[in-house]
Design a protein around this motif. Structure first.
Motif, PDB file in Angstrom:
ATOM      1  N   GLU A  44       0.832  -1.124   0.042  1.00  0.00           N
ATOM      2  CA  GLU A  44      -0.052  -0.090   0.102  1.00  0.00           C
ATOM      3  C   GLU A  44       0.902   1.365  -0.008  1.00  0.00           C
ATOM      4  O   GLU A  44       1.381   1.405   0.898  1.00  0.00           O
ATOM      5  CB  GLU A  44      -0.820  -0.079   1.206  1.00  0.00           C
ATOM      6  CG  GLU A  44      -1.797  -1.198   1.071  1.00  0.00           C
ATOM      7  CD  GLU A  44      -2.817  -1.064   2.271  1.00  0.00           C
ATOM      8  OE1 GLU A  44      -3.636  -2.079   2.375  1.00  0.00           O
ATOM      9  OE2 GLU A  44      -2.775  -0.404   3.206  1.00  0.00           O
ATOM     10  N   LEU A  45       1.028   1.931  -1.084  1.00  0.00           N
ATOM     11  CA  LEU A  45       2.179   2.734  -1.367  1.00  0.00           C
ATOM     12  C   LEU A  45       1.663   4.394  -1.459  1.00  0.00           C
ATOM     13  O   LEU A  45       2.609   5.021  -1.742  1.00  0.00           O
ATOM     14  CB  LEU A  45       3.029   2.538  -2.651  1.00  0.00           C
ATOM     15  CG  LEU A  45       3.577   1.002  -2.296  1.00  0.00           C
ATOM     16  CD1 LEU A  45       4.270   0.699  -3.576  1.00  0.00           C
ATOM     17  CD2 LEU A  45       4.920   1.154  -1.169  1.00  0.00           C
ATOM     18  N   PRO A  46       0.458   4.640  -1.541  1.00  0.00           N
ATOM     19  CA  PRO A  46       0.078   6.071  -1.542  1.00  0.00           C
ATOM     20  C   PRO A  46       0.860   6.790  -0.468  1.00  0.00           C
ATOM     21  O   PRO A  46       1.216   7.966  -0.545  1.00  0.00           O
ATOM     22  CB  PRO A  46      -1.347   6.127  -1.454  1.00  0.00           C
ATOM     23  CG  PRO A  46      -2.002   4.730  -2.272  1.00  0.00           C
ATOM     24  CD  PRO A  46      -0.790   3.755  -1.778  1.00  0.00           C
ATOM     25  N   LEU A  51       4.690  10.725   2.104  1.00  0.00           N
ATOM     26  CA  LEU A  51       5.307  11.269   3.002  1.00  0.00           C
ATOM     27  C   LEU A  51       6.769  11.596   2.435  1.00  0.00           C
ATOM     28  O   LEU A  51       7.446  12.449   2.924  1.00  0.00           O
ATOM     29  CB  LEU A  51       5.546  10.083   3.936  1.00  0.00           C
ATOM     30  CG  LEU A  51       4.411   9.751   4.990  1.00  0.00           C
ATOM     31  CD1 LEU A  51       5.080   8.584   5.812  1.00  0.00           C
ATOM     32  CD2 LEU A  51       4.137  10.869   5.771  1.00  0.00           C
ATOM     33  N   HIS A  52       6.916  11.216   0.998  1.00  0.00           N
ATOM     34  CA  HIS A  52       8.099  11.512   0.174  1.00  0.00           C
ATOM     35  C   HIS A  52       8.112  12.956   0.288  1.00  0.00           C
ATOM     36  O   HIS A  52       8.987  13.858   0.199  1.00  0.00           O
ATOM     37  CB  HIS A  52       8.321  10.930  -0.989  1.00  0.00           C
ATOM     38  CG  HIS A  52       9.483  11.406  -2.066  1.00  0.00           C
ATOM     39  ND1 HIS A  52      10.667  11.191  -1.596  1.00  0.00           N
ATOM     40  CD2 HIS A  52       9.249  11.994  -3.005  1.00  0.00           C
ATOM     41  CE1 HIS A  52      11.421  11.741  -2.644  1.00  0.00           C
ATOM     42  NE2 HIS A  52      10.638  12.485  -3.390  1.00  0.00           N
ATOM     43  N   PHE A  53       6.859  13.705  -0.256  1.00  0.00           N
ATOM     44  CA  PHE A  53       6.546  15.034  -0.485  1.00  0.00           C
ATOM     45  C   PHE A  53       6.456  15.913   0.842  1.00  0.00           C
ATOM     46  O   PHE A  53       6.972  16.955   0.747  1.00  0.00           O
ATOM     47  CB  PHE A  53       5.383  15.253  -1.493  1.00  0.00           C
ATOM     48  CG  PHE A  53       5.761  14.733  -3.069  1.00  0.00           C
ATOM     49  CD1 PHE A  53       6.250  15.569  -3.736  1.00  0.00           C
ATOM     50  CD2 PHE A  53       5.105  13.675  -3.294  1.00  0.00           C
ATOM     51  CE1 PHE A  53       6.714  15.013  -5.048  1.00  0.00           C
ATOM     52  CE2 PHE A  53       5.203  13.156  -4.771  1.00  0.00           C
ATOM     53  CZ  PHE A  53       6.096  13.798  -5.511  1.00  0.00           C
ATOM     54  N   VAL A 215      -4.884   7.506  14.195  1.00  0.00           N
ATOM     55  CA  VAL A 215      -5.823   7.638  13.163  1.00  0.00           C
ATOM     56  C   VAL A 215      -5.069   6.652  11.972  1.00  0.00           C
ATOM     57  O   VAL A 215      -3.925   6.597  11.666  1.00  0.00           O
ATOM     58  CB  VAL A 215      -6.223   8.693  12.726  1.00  0.00           C
ATOM     59  CG1 VAL A 215      -5.048   9.380  12.230  1.00  0.00           C
ATOM     60  CG2 VAL A 215      -7.404   8.644  11.233  1.00  0.00           C
ATOM     61  N   THR A 216      -6.148   5.877  11.217  1.00  0.00           N
ATOM     62  CA  THR A 216      -5.459   5.244  10.071  1.00  0.00           C
ATOM     63  C   THR A 216      -6.224   5.983   8.887  1.00  0.00           C
ATOM     64  O   THR A 216      -7.340   5.992   8.895  1.00  0.00           O
ATOM     65  CB  THR A 216      -6.263   3.627  10.272  1.00  0.00           C
ATOM     66  OG1 THR A 216      -5.446   2.992  11.230  1.00  0.00           O
ATOM     67  CG2 THR A 216      -6.124   2.927   8.776  1.00  0.00           C
ATOM     68  N   LEU A 217      -5.491   6.387   8.065  1.00  0.00           N
ATOM     69  CA  LEU A 217      -5.783   7.098   6.894  1.00  0.00           C
ATOM     70  C   LEU A 217      -5.565   6.216   5.757  1.00  0.00           C
ATOM     71  O   LEU A 217      -4.736   5.680   5.448  1.00  0.00           O
ATOM     72  CB  LEU A 217      -4.824   8.370   6.660  1.00  0.00           C
ATOM     73  CG  LEU A 217      -4.566   9.245   7.634  1.00  0.00           C
ATOM     74  CD1 LEU A 217      -3.846  10.250   7.184  1.00  0.00           C
ATOM     75  CD2 LEU A 217      -6.107   9.987   7.872  1.00  0.00           C
ATOM     76  N   GLU A 218      -6.864   6.150   4.948  1.00  0.00           N
ATOM     77  CA  GLU A 218      -6.929   5.190   3.839  1.00  0.00           C
ATOM     78  C   GLU A 218      -6.824   6.103   2.666  1.00  0.00           C
ATOM     79  O   GLU A 218      -7.926   6.720   2.199  1.00  0.00           O
ATOM     80  CB  GLU A 218      -8.215   4.563   3.816  1.00  0.00           C
ATOM     81  CG  GLU A 218      -8.503   3.588   5.142  1.00  0.00           C
ATOM     82  CD  GLU A 218      -7.523   2.234   4.881  1.00  0.00           C
ATOM     83  OE1 GLU A 218      -6.852   2.152   3.922  1.00  0.00           O
ATOM     84  OE2 GLU A 218      -7.757   1.369   5.883  1.00  0.00           O
ATOM     85  N   LEU A 219      -5.826   6.207   1.957  1.00  0.00           N
ATOM     86  CA  LEU A 219      -5.477   7.416   0.910  1.00  0.00           C
ATOM     87  C   LEU A 219      -5.793   6.797  -0.499  1.00  0.00           C
ATOM     88  O   LEU A 219      -4.938   6.497  -1.306  1.00  0.00           O
ATOM     89  CB  LEU A 219      -4.087   7.785   0.700  1.00  0.00           C
ATOM     90  CG  LEU A 219      -3.474   8.227   2.196  1.00  0.00           C
ATOM     91  CD1 LEU A 219      -2.043   8.473   2.310  1.00  0.00           C
ATOM     92  CD2 LEU A 219      -4.239   9.687   2.541  1.00  0.00           C
ATOM     93  N   VAL A 225      -1.386   6.055  -6.939  1.00  0.00           N
ATOM     94  CA  VAL A 225      -0.128   6.666  -6.482  1.00  0.00           C
ATOM     95  C   VAL A 225       0.308   7.597  -7.552  1.00  0.00           C
ATOM     96  O   VAL A 225       1.270   7.000  -8.718  1.00  0.00           O
ATOM     97  CB  VAL A 225       1.005   5.423  -6.142  1.00  0.00           C
ATOM     98  CG1 VAL A 225       2.324   5.957  -5.653  1.00  0.00           C
ATOM     99  CG2 VAL A 225       0.471   4.374  -5.413  1.00  0.00           C
ATOM    100  N   TYR A 226       0.245   8.652  -7.443  1.00  0.00           N
ATOM    101  CA  TYR A 226       0.547   9.753  -8.630  1.00  0.00           C
ATOM    102  C   TYR A 226       0.977  10.943  -7.953  1.00  0.00           C
ATOM    103  O   TYR A 226       0.761  11.327  -6.789  1.00  0.00           O
ATOM    104  CB  TYR A 226      -0.813   9.953  -9.380  1.00  0.00           C
ATOM    105  CG  TYR A 226      -1.476   8.863 -10.009  1.00  0.00           C
ATOM    106  CD1 TYR A 226      -1.020   8.648 -11.293  1.00  0.00           C
ATOM    107  CD2 TYR A 226      -2.817   8.456  -9.434  1.00  0.00           C
ATOM    108  CE1 TYR A 226      -1.464   7.403 -11.928  1.00  0.00           C
ATOM    109  CE2 TYR A 226      -3.081   7.349 -10.068  1.00  0.00           C
ATOM    110  CZ  TYR A 226      -2.646   7.030 -11.564  1.00  0.00           C
ATOM    111  OH  TYR A 226      -3.339   5.848 -12.063  1.00  0.00           O
ATOM    112  N   PRO A 227       1.916  11.486  -8.498  1.00  0.00           N
ATOM    113  CA  PRO A 227       2.595  12.834  -7.996  1.00  0.00           C
ATOM    114  C   PRO A 227       1.428  13.907  -7.503  1.00  0.00           C
ATOM    115  O   PRO A 227       1.891  14.583  -6.338  1.00  0.00           O
ATOM    116  CB  PRO A 227       3.666  13.401  -8.951  1.00  0.00           C
ATOM    117  CG  PRO A 227       3.158  12.776 -10.256  1.00  0.00           C
ATOM    118  CD  PRO A 227       2.416  11.424  -9.915  1.00  0.00           C
TER     119      PRO A 227
END
Length: 353
Positions: A44-46, A51-53, A215-219, A225-227
């Motif tokens: 699950e990479l969104p 966090l990268h940005f 909290v669990t955020l479901e992105l 997974v887009y910039p």
């Protein structure tokens, strides 16, 4: 920004796991501290992209002296799951050796017992070492965000009743489509954090936790997974951090959250009555009324009685949908957020395994 690594001993000779941890030191000891992690379910990479940005923005703020509260970030929280690629497909939700969900079976302790999580770590299996290290870091913070995603999904969050409605500022900052108010009765990561705070002293349960949040955020969905999406969500988290006084930004304004916030008992888990090919008639984000046709399951292709219709049990908003098009009997197909409780029986705890 300080970068360190946690070393997790593997369960076979010559194997170890490295877990990078990023830390931004706060300048104000009275400001809230924050712990954020992503990809506890390793596929699950969104959240990792978000966090990268966000870290880019935080580095700029750090250079300008605008980090008030200490922020700890683990952008890829599960190196064990990230290694589980089988037949070309990443298996990041369950630990293959034990079939355990990486986001279940966290220790349920009181906050006063936090340091016991780190005792005799080498005697625990690697996955348990990982869970104890993550929980120990989180319990050192005031605000804990665990970034996940669903399959095909709107953006929503699981938030314990103990943090609501104070946590509506996070929902507003991220412009969430819905909030699921949880009962805090599972052993998932964010609920283990909440459990420790509720039982800060053993045997004394607190029902309201002002100034705290887990909290669990479901992105959205796995493929979202887009910039542009990641930058937008990173900006939303920044807005939340500024509103809570973790970072300094006088230009931030926070709208009100207007989406539905419903208890888990009001979530209709729509399941397939038979195995077969799924033909969806409705998509995520669609409002439905009772009786609307949601999906057709083709159970015996080509035969006159070879399909089954699935209809909405009550009115609500379709929040998630499965991406599989060949499903087993009783497979989860959709989550629908409703105004009224579901007539289906539900155990306390998480909606899914």
């Amino acid at each position: 920004m300080e970068v360190s690594e946690i070393i997790i001993a593997g369960d076979t000779p010559g194997l170890e796991w490295r877990l990078p941890v990023l830390r931004f030191a706060g300048s104000n000891p009275d400001a809230p501290s924050v712990y954020m992690q992503a990809a506890l379910h390793a596929n699950e990479l969104p959240g990792t992209a978000v966090l990268h940005f966000l870290c880019q923005t935080l580095r700029e703020a750090e250079a300008e002296g605008r980090i008030a509260g200490t922020i700890v970030i683990v952008p890829q929280a599960n190196p064990i799951g990230a290694s589980q690629s089988h037949f070309g497909e990443l298996q990041g939700r369950f630990e293959l050796g034990t079939r355990t969900n990486f986001n279940r079976d966290f220790p349920l302790i009181s906050l006063s017992d936090r340091d016991t999580l780190m005792e005799d770590l080498k005697h625990f299996p690697a996955t348990e070492q990982l869970k104890r290290q993550l929980l120990h870091m989180a319990l050192g913070a005031d605000l804990v965000l665990d970034l996940h995603c669903d399959d095909e999904s709107l953006q929503y969050a699981y938030i314990d009743d103990a943090f609501w409605p104070e946590a509506s500022d996070l929902a507003a900052a991220l412009d969430m489509d819905a909030v699921f108010l949880s009962d805090g009765e599972s052993s998932a990561f964010e609920e283990a954090v909440g459990h420790a705070w509720k039982y800060e002293m053993p045997g004394e349960k607190r029902s309201v936790l002002p100034g705290k949040l887990a909290v669990t955020l479901e992105l959205r969905g796995l493929r979202d997974v887009y910039p542009d999406m990641a930058r937008k969500d990173a900006d939303g988290i920044w807005t939340f951090l500024a509103a809570r006084g973790v970072v300094v930004d006088t230009n931030v304004s926070l709208p009100s959250f207007v989406g539905p916030a419903v208890p888990l008992d009001n979530i209709e888990m729509v399941r397939s009555p038979e195995a077969g090919t799924v033909l969806f008639h409705r998509d995520i984000g669609d409002p439905v009324v009772e009786g609307d046709l949601l999906a057709t399951i083709v159970t015996r292709p080509g035969q006159p009685d070879g399909s089954v219709e699935i209809r909405a049990p009550q009115a609500g908003l379709i929040v998630t949908r499965v991406s599989d098009r060949l499903v087993r009997r009783r497979a989860d197909l959709m989550k629908i957020a409703c105004d009224l409780p579901s007539r289906a029986l539900r155990k306390a705890g998480a909606l899914e395994d």
